[in-house]
Each structure stands twice: as structure tokens, then as C-alpha cells.
Design a protein around this motif. Sequence first.
Motif, PDB file in Angstrom:
ATOM      1  N   ALA A 166      21.405   9.892  13.286  1.00 15.69           N
ATOM      2  CA  ALA A 166      21.722  11.207  13.856  1.00 15.69           C
ATOM      3  C   ALA A 166      21.233  11.339  15.297  1.00 15.69           C
ATOM      4  CB  ALA A 166      21.106  12.302  12.994  1.00 15.69           C
ATOM      5  N   GLY A 167      20.512  10.336  15.783  1.00 11.24           N
ATOM      6  CA  GLY A 167      20.023  10.359  17.155  1.00 11.24           C
ATOM      7  C   GLY A 167      18.773  11.178  17.352  1.00 11.24           C
ATOM      8  N   LYS A 168      18.062  11.478  16.267  1.00  6.96           N
ATOM      9  CA  LYS A 168      16.844  12.267  16.354  1.00  6.96           C
ATOM     10  C   LYS A 168      15.652  11.352  16.593  1.00  6.96           C
ATOM     11  CE  LYS A 168      18.521  15.739  13.126  1.00  6.96           C
ATOM     12  NZ  LYS A 168      18.348  16.309  11.802  1.00  6.96           N
ATOM     13  N   ALA A 169      14.624  11.920  17.218  1.00 10.47           N
ATOM     14  CA  ALA A 169      13.370  11.183  17.393  1.00 10.47           C
ATOM     15  C   ALA A 169      12.699  11.055  16.042  1.00 10.47           C
ATOM     16  CB  ALA A 169      12.458  11.917  18.361  1.00 10.47           C
ATOM     17  N   VAL A 170      12.136   9.903  15.797  1.00 10.43           N
ATOM     18  CA  VAL A 170      11.477   9.639  14.522  1.00 10.43           C
ATOM     19  C   VAL A 170      10.038   9.253  14.803  1.00 10.43           C
ATOM     20  CG1 VAL A 170      11.492   8.191  12.461  1.00 10.43           C
ATOM     21  CG2 VAL A 170      13.641   8.807  13.554  1.00 10.43           C
ATOM     22  N   SER A 171       9.110   9.922  14.119  1.00  7.74           N
ATOM     23  CA  SER A 171       7.712   9.547  14.273  1.00  7.74           C
ATOM     24  C   SER A 171       7.437   8.317  13.419  1.00  7.74           C
ATOM     25  CB  SER A 171       6.797  10.691  13.853  1.00  7.74           C
ATOM     26  OG  SER A 171       7.003  11.011  12.496  1.00  7.74           O
ATOM     27  N   PRO A 172       6.522   7.467  13.867  1.00 10.34           N
ATOM     28  CA  PRO A 172       6.207   6.263  13.089  1.00 10.34           C
ATOM     29  C   PRO A 172       5.671   6.643  11.717  1.00 10.34           C
ATOM     30  CG  PRO A 172       5.148   6.214  15.239  1.00 10.34           C
ATOM     31  CD  PRO A 172       5.751   7.564  15.080  1.00 10.34           C
ATOM     32  N   ARG A 173       6.116   5.928  10.716  1.00 14.19           N
ATOM     33  CA  ARG A 173       5.675   6.180   9.343  1.00 14.19           C
ATOM     34  C   ARG A 173       5.201   4.876   8.738  1.00 14.19           C
ATOM     35  NH1 ARG A 173       8.222  10.761   6.377  1.00 14.19           N
ATOM     36  NH2 ARG A 173       7.511   9.500   4.658  1.00 14.19           N
ATOM     37  N   PRO A 174       4.315   4.963   7.780  1.00  8.54           N
ATOM     38  CA  PRO A 174       3.864   3.742   7.130  1.00  8.54           C
ATOM     39  C   PRO A 174       4.945   3.100   6.286  1.00  8.54           C
ATOM     40  CG  PRO A 174       2.932   5.663   6.031  1.00  8.54           C
ATOM     41  CD  PRO A 174       3.649   6.143   7.270  1.00  8.54           C
ATOM     42  N   ALA A 175       6.086   3.776   6.098  1.00 11.53           N
ATOM     43  CA  ALA A 175       7.143   3.247   5.258  1.00 11.53           C
ATOM     44  C   ALA A 175       7.686   1.925   5.763  1.00 11.53           C
ATOM     45  CB  ALA A 175       8.281   4.256   5.145  1.00 11.53           C
ATOM     46  N   ASP A 210       0.805  -1.228   0.000  1.00 10.24           N
ATOM     47  CA  ASP A 210       0.000   0.000   0.000  1.00 10.24           C
ATOM     48  C   ASP A 210       0.835   1.273   0.000  1.00 10.24           C
ATOM     49  OD1 ASP A 210      -2.535  -1.203  -0.094  1.00 10.24           O
ATOM     50  OD2 ASP A 210      -2.539  -1.496   2.080  1.00 10.24           O
ATOM     51  N   ILE A 211       1.984   1.221  -0.641  1.00 11.53           N
ATOM     52  CA  ILE A 211       2.862   2.385  -0.771  1.00 11.53           C
ATOM     53  C   ILE A 211       3.738   2.141  -1.998  1.00 11.53           C
ATOM     54  CG2 ILE A 211       4.679   1.434   0.732  1.00 11.53           C
ATOM     55  CD1 ILE A 211       5.089   4.288   1.833  1.00 11.53           C
ATOM     56  N   THR A 212       4.092   3.217  -2.698  1.00 12.50           N
ATOM     57  CA  THR A 212       4.952   3.045  -3.867  1.00 12.50           C
ATOM     58  C   THR A 212       6.381   2.742  -3.412  1.00 12.50           C
ATOM     59  OG1 THR A 212       5.590   5.375  -4.014  1.00 12.50           O
ATOM     60  CG2 THR A 212       3.575   4.704  -5.198  1.00 12.50           C
ATOM     61  N   PRO A 213       7.162   2.092  -4.253  1.00 14.69           N
ATOM     62  CA  PRO A 213       8.557   1.832  -3.880  1.00 14.69           C
ATOM     63  C   PRO A 213       9.323   3.125  -3.589  1.00 14.69           C
ATOM     64  CG  PRO A 213       7.974   0.560  -5.831  1.00 14.69           C
ATOM     65  CD  PRO A 213       6.822   1.475  -5.539  1.00 14.69           C
ATOM     66  N   ASN A 214       9.072   4.159  -4.350  1.00 13.05           N
ATOM     67  CA  ASN A 214       9.759   5.430  -4.147  1.00 13.05           C
ATOM     68  C   ASN A 214       9.403   6.045  -2.789  1.00 13.05           C
ATOM     69  OD1 ASN A 214      11.521   7.478  -5.227  1.00 13.05           O
ATOM     70  ND2 ASN A 214       9.699   8.770  -5.377  1.00 13.05           N
ATOM     71  N   ASP A 215       8.122   6.070  -2.453  1.00 10.52           N
ATOM     72  CA  ASP A 215       7.703   6.625  -1.157  1.00 10.52           C
ATOM     73  C   ASP A 215       8.208   5.777   0.002  1.00 10.52           C
ATOM     74  OD1 ASP A 215       6.424   8.709  -2.431  1.00 10.52           O
ATOM     75  OD2 ASP A 215       4.405   7.857  -2.205  1.00 10.52           O
ATOM     76  N   TYR A 216       8.181   4.456  -0.183  1.00  9.22           N
ATOM     77  CA  TYR A 216       8.695   3.571   0.866  1.00  9.22           C
ATOM     78  C   TYR A 216      10.174   3.859   1.122  1.00  9.22           C
ATOM     79  CZ  TYR A 216      10.385  -0.413   3.387  1.00  9.22           C
ATOM     80  OH  TYR A 216      10.995  -1.192   4.336  1.00  9.22           O
ATOM     81  N   ARG A 217      10.930   3.929   0.040  1.00  5.80           N
ATOM     82  CA  ARG A 217      12.368   4.163   0.165  1.00  5.80           C
ATOM     83  C   ARG A 217      12.651   5.504   0.854  1.00  5.80           C
ATOM     84  NH1 ARG A 217      16.845   3.833  -4.638  1.00  5.80           N
ATOM     85  NH2 ARG A 217      17.994   2.325  -3.415  1.00  5.80           N
ATOM     86  N   ALA A 218      11.945   6.534   0.423  1.00  8.43           N
ATOM     87  CA  ALA A 218      12.166   7.860   1.014  1.00  8.43           C
ATOM     88  C   ALA A 218      11.902   7.828   2.522  1.00  8.43           C
ATOM     89  CB  ALA A 218      11.268   8.894   0.332  1.00  8.43           C
ATOM     90  N   GLY A 219      10.816   7.215   2.937  1.00 11.38           N
ATOM     91  CA  GLY A 219      10.496   7.140   4.358  1.00 11.38           C
ATOM     92  C   GLY A 219      11.470   6.285   5.137  1.00 11.38           C
ATOM     93  N   ALA A 220      11.858   5.168   4.563  1.00 14.62           N
ATOM     94  CA  ALA A 220      12.781   4.257   5.249  1.00 14.62           C
ATOM     95  C   ALA A 220      14.155   4.893   5.407  1.00 14.62           C
ATOM     96  CB  ALA A 220      12.884   2.942   4.483  1.00 14.62           C
ATOM     97  N   LEU A 221      14.634   5.557   4.365  1.00 18.22           N
ATOM     98  CA  LEU A 221      15.948   6.194   4.451  1.00 18.22           C
ATOM     99  C   LEU A 221      15.921   7.414   5.360  1.00 18.22           C
ATOM    100  CD1 LEU A 221      17.230   5.832   0.777  1.00 18.22           C
ATOM    101  CD2 LEU A 221      17.827   4.444   2.781  1.00 18.22           C
ATOM    102  N   GLU A 222      14.815   8.132   5.362  1.00 19.05           N
ATOM    103  CA  GLU A 222      14.678   9.268   6.283  1.00 19.05           C
ATOM    104  C   GLU A 222      14.724   8.778   7.728  1.00 19.05           C
ATOM    105  OE1 GLU A 222      11.065  12.142   7.634  1.00 19.05           O
ATOM    106  OE2 GLU A 222      11.362  11.933   5.480  1.00 19.05           O
ATOM    107  N   SER A 223      14.034   7.684   8.000  1.00 16.62           N
ATOM    108  CA  SER A 223      14.047   7.111   9.349  1.00 16.62           C
ATOM    109  C   SER A 223      15.443   6.635   9.725  1.00 16.62           C
ATOM    110  CB  SER A 223      13.066   5.942   9.447  1.00 16.62           C
ATOM    111  OG  SER A 223      11.755   6.399   9.313  1.00 16.62           O
ATOM    112  N   ALA A 224      16.126   5.994   8.782  1.00 11.48           N
ATOM    113  CA  ALA A 224      17.480   5.499   9.053  1.00 11.48           C
ATOM    114  C   ALA A 224      18.439   6.659   9.318  1.00 11.48           C
ATOM    115  CB  ALA A 224      17.976   4.664   7.881  1.00 11.48           C
ATOM    116  N   ASP A 225      18.306   7.722   8.525  1.00 12.00           N
ATOM    117  CA  ASP A 225      19.176   8.889   8.720  1.00 12.00           C
ATOM    118  C   ASP A 225      18.900   9.556  10.065  1.00 12.00           C
ATOM    119  OD1 ASP A 225      20.330   8.421   6.260  1.00 12.00           O
ATOM    120  OD2 ASP A 225      19.177   9.974   5.215  1.00 12.00           O
ATOM    121  N   ALA A 226      17.635   9.678  10.427  1.00 10.84           N
ATOM    122  CA  ALA A 226      17.275  10.301  11.700  1.00 10.84           C
ATOM    123  C   ALA A 226      17.759   9.444  12.871  1.00 10.84           C
ATOM    124  CB  ALA A 226      15.767  10.507  11.777  1.00 10.84           C
ATOM    125  N   HIS A 227      17.610   8.150  12.727  1.00 10.98           N
ATOM    126  CA  HIS A 227      18.073   7.238  13.784  1.00 10.98           C
ATOM    127  C   HIS A 227      19.587   7.355  13.958  1.00 10.98           C
ATOM    128  CE1 HIS A 227      18.155   3.795  16.426  1.00 10.98           C
ATOM    129  NE2 HIS A 227      19.079   3.237  15.659  1.00 10.98           N
TER     130      HIS A 227
END
Length: 103
Positions: free
Chosen positions: A87-96, A68-85
Motif C-alpha cells: 500500500a506504500g505505507k511506512a512500516v516500523s521494524p518488527r521482530p516478525a 523467539d516468536i510463535t508462528p501465528n505472531d510471525y505470520r501476522a507481523g510479516a503479512l502486515e508488513s507486506a500489506d503496508a509495503h
Amino acid sequence: MRAGRYRDLVTDAGPMAPLASIRRRRLERCRADLASPDLRRQSIRSIAARWGFTGATAFSRAFRAAYDITPNDYRAGALESADAHKAGKAVSPRPAAGPSPKE
């Protein structure tokens, strides 16, 4: 796949079950690669091809149908979460993160 396992798959769920199982595993592997920061420079098309999807459109449709998500949107969300993690930043849950593929 050993012959006994193949026979079990065919007789338990019908002749299409092995194909669905193989497709599901390929999608899971694509999803893992799309979320990998190490593969961020690799195109979605090449990741899909690596796991046996021959066309970008067919892969995108299969991925979206499964997650229920495009590969591009999934990737963007997953990589954003990985980058935030990282960097030690809090990450809100995402459907990615997405559930397992739909059956």
C-alpha cells in the motif's frame, strides 16, 4: 545429499549435525511460506505439514525455539508488513522478520 557432503557433515560436527541442518532448512521454508501473501489462506498446520512437521504443537515449539516468536505472531507481523509495503505505507521494524534459526 551427495555422500561426500553427508560424510563431511557427520565427521565435522558429530552425527546430529545433519539432522539439525535439515530441521533448520525446514523451519526456514516454513518461515518463508508463513510470510508469503500468496499463502495467507493456507493454515499454519498445513504449511508445517508441507515441510514435514507432523504435529502443530511440535512445529510451534520448534519455530518458537528457533525464532523467539510463535508462528501465528510471525505470520501476522510479516503479512502486515507486506500489506503496508504494497500500500506504500511506512512500516516500523518488527521482530516478525526474525533472524535465522538459532543453532
